[in-house]
Design an enzyme around this catalytic site. Structure first.
Site, PDB file in Angstrom:
ATOM      1  NE  ARG A  61       4.362  -4.175  -7.315  1.00  0.00           N
ATOM      2  CZ  ARG A  61       5.079  -4.660  -6.306  1.00  0.00           C
ATOM      3  NH1 ARG A  61       6.086  -3.956  -5.803  1.00  0.00           N
ATOM      4  NH2 ARG A  61       4.811  -5.842  -5.801  1.00  0.00           N
ATOM      5  CG  HIS A  65       0.021  -3.088  -4.825  1.00  0.00           C
ATOM      6  ND1 HIS A  65       0.599  -4.180  -4.201  1.00  0.00           N
ATOM      7  CD2 HIS A  65       0.199  -3.287  -6.149  1.00  0.00           C
ATOM      8  CE1 HIS A  65       1.113  -4.989  -5.123  1.00  0.00           C
ATOM      9  NE2 HIS A  65       0.882  -4.456  -6.312  1.00  0.00           N
ATOM     10  CG  ASN A  93       1.037  -4.493  -0.487  1.00  0.00           C
ATOM     11  OD1 ASN A  93       0.961  -4.531  -1.711  1.00  0.00           O
ATOM     12  ND2 ASN A  93      -0.012  -4.276   0.288  1.00  0.00           N
ATOM     13  CG  HIS A 192       3.376  -5.290 -15.852  1.00  0.00           C
ATOM     14  ND1 HIS A 192       2.949  -6.592 -15.756  1.00  0.00           N
ATOM     15  CD2 HIS A 192       3.114  -4.724 -14.639  1.00  0.00           C
ATOM     16  CE1 HIS A 192       2.439  -6.802 -14.549  1.00  0.00           C
ATOM     17  NE2 HIS A 192       2.526  -5.678 -13.862  1.00  0.00           N
TER      18      HIS A 192
END
Length: 324
Positions: A61, A65, A93, A192
């Site tokens: 992740r 990001h 975030n 996910h």
């Protein structure tokens, strides 16, 4: 100093011979300048993941990001300053973690090869290596040669990161803006399969989907009932739920089977079934080998978004601050 000059000359010769194209990413970028770089990252990651099994999801992740804001330049790692609020303090975030792991790896690399390995490369390698611990082999190829950016702006995270409530049109636009395809969108959503989601990011689907106190009709009713026992209000910001029920610590293709049972946790997950093209890809990825192959290729494409190479950017000494 003589050795360093020799290394630079060798790298220049590599480019003349056509091995490096315009300073782009390549295999074993640090072979001459820090030959143990990738081994150091891998060893450190194995140590951390053995103590913190949630790390693979966290680092994937973090890498995602980073890449979706200003490209894969390590800008998500920078701290805010008195005059600037950085990406890591932007609302999307605030739940990121794993910064300490990247800092620990960076400190080891600075000790071995000062000013050589970028934070952006460390993050790309760490994400791959964390997922790979489970398999005891690298799950995809990571090209290296990224340099670190010097700018990190909170508002850019809000503007660039796809939200968990996006529909398929918004998701496609978000990925297309980074030169990624709908195929990459569906494949990368498979991340996910590990990790957890915060209740407040999907509880409107349980309690107030259209503003009338209703439930999202596309959500499996039995699954919705289970979720309501865990997330008991719209304002619950602390409770987390597995994104892939009963399999959230195992990297596999289970996410797609779950999705086809209408058990995707976020609206952005469920959205993948709302267009024929993306739904077809979901069906293809129910084959595990297919998913692993495609995931590696899409991660490679994502890891090349708007990278800084050559003489652009810098090699930060500390990942949380720009060089003075």
């Amino acid at each position: 100093m003589k050795m360093r000059a020799f290394v630079v000359a060798c790298l220049a010769l590599f480019c003349i011979l056509g091995v490096c194209q315009g300073g782009d990413l390549r295999k074993k970028f640090y072979k001459l300048t820090c030959s143990q770089a990738e081994d150091i990252v891998r060893t450190k990651i194995q140590e951390h993941v053995s103590a913190r099994p949630e790390l693979p999801a966290k680092l994937i992740r973090l890498h995602f990001h980073d890449c979706f804001v200003r490209g894969c330049d390590g800008s998500v790692l920078l701290d805010s300053t008195a005059s600037n609020t950085a990406e890591k303090d932007s609302i999307p975030n605030l739940s990121l973690s794993g910064f300490d792991v990247i800092d620990d790896i960076k400190a080891s690399l600075e000790e071995k090869c000062p000013g050589t390995v970028s934070c952006a490369d460390i993050l790309a390698l760490a994400a791959r290596d964390a997922v790979s611990v489970q398999f005891n082999k690298p799950m995809w190829e990571v090209l290296t040669g990224r340099r670190d950016g010097r700018v990190s702006i909170s508002g850019e995270a809000l503007a660039n990161l796809p939200a968990p409530f996006f529909n398929i049109t918004q998701l496609r636009q978000s990925f297309e803006s980074k030169k990624l395809t709908v195929h990459d969108l569906v494949v990368l959503s498979g991340a996910h399969t590990i990790g957890v989601g915060h209740c407040n990011l999907f509880s409107n689907r349980l309690f107030n989907f259209t503003g009338k106190g209703d439930q999202d009709p596309s959500l499996n009713p039995t699954y919705a009932t289970l979720l309501k026992t865990k997330c008991q209000s719209l304002s619950d910001t602390t409770t987390t739920v597995e994104m892939d029920p009963d399999s959230s610590s195992t990297f596999d293709n289970d996410y797609y089977s779950i999705l086809l049972q209408n058990k995707g946790l976020f609206q952005s997950d469920a959205a993948l079934l709302t267009a024929k093209v993306s739904r077809n890809i979901v069906n293809e990825l129910t084959k595990q080998d297919k998913f692993f192959t495609e995931f590696g290729q899409s991660m490679k494409r994502m890891g090349a978004i708007e990278v800084l190479t050559g003489s652009d950017g810098e090699i930060r000494t500390k990942c949380s601050v720009v060089n003075s």
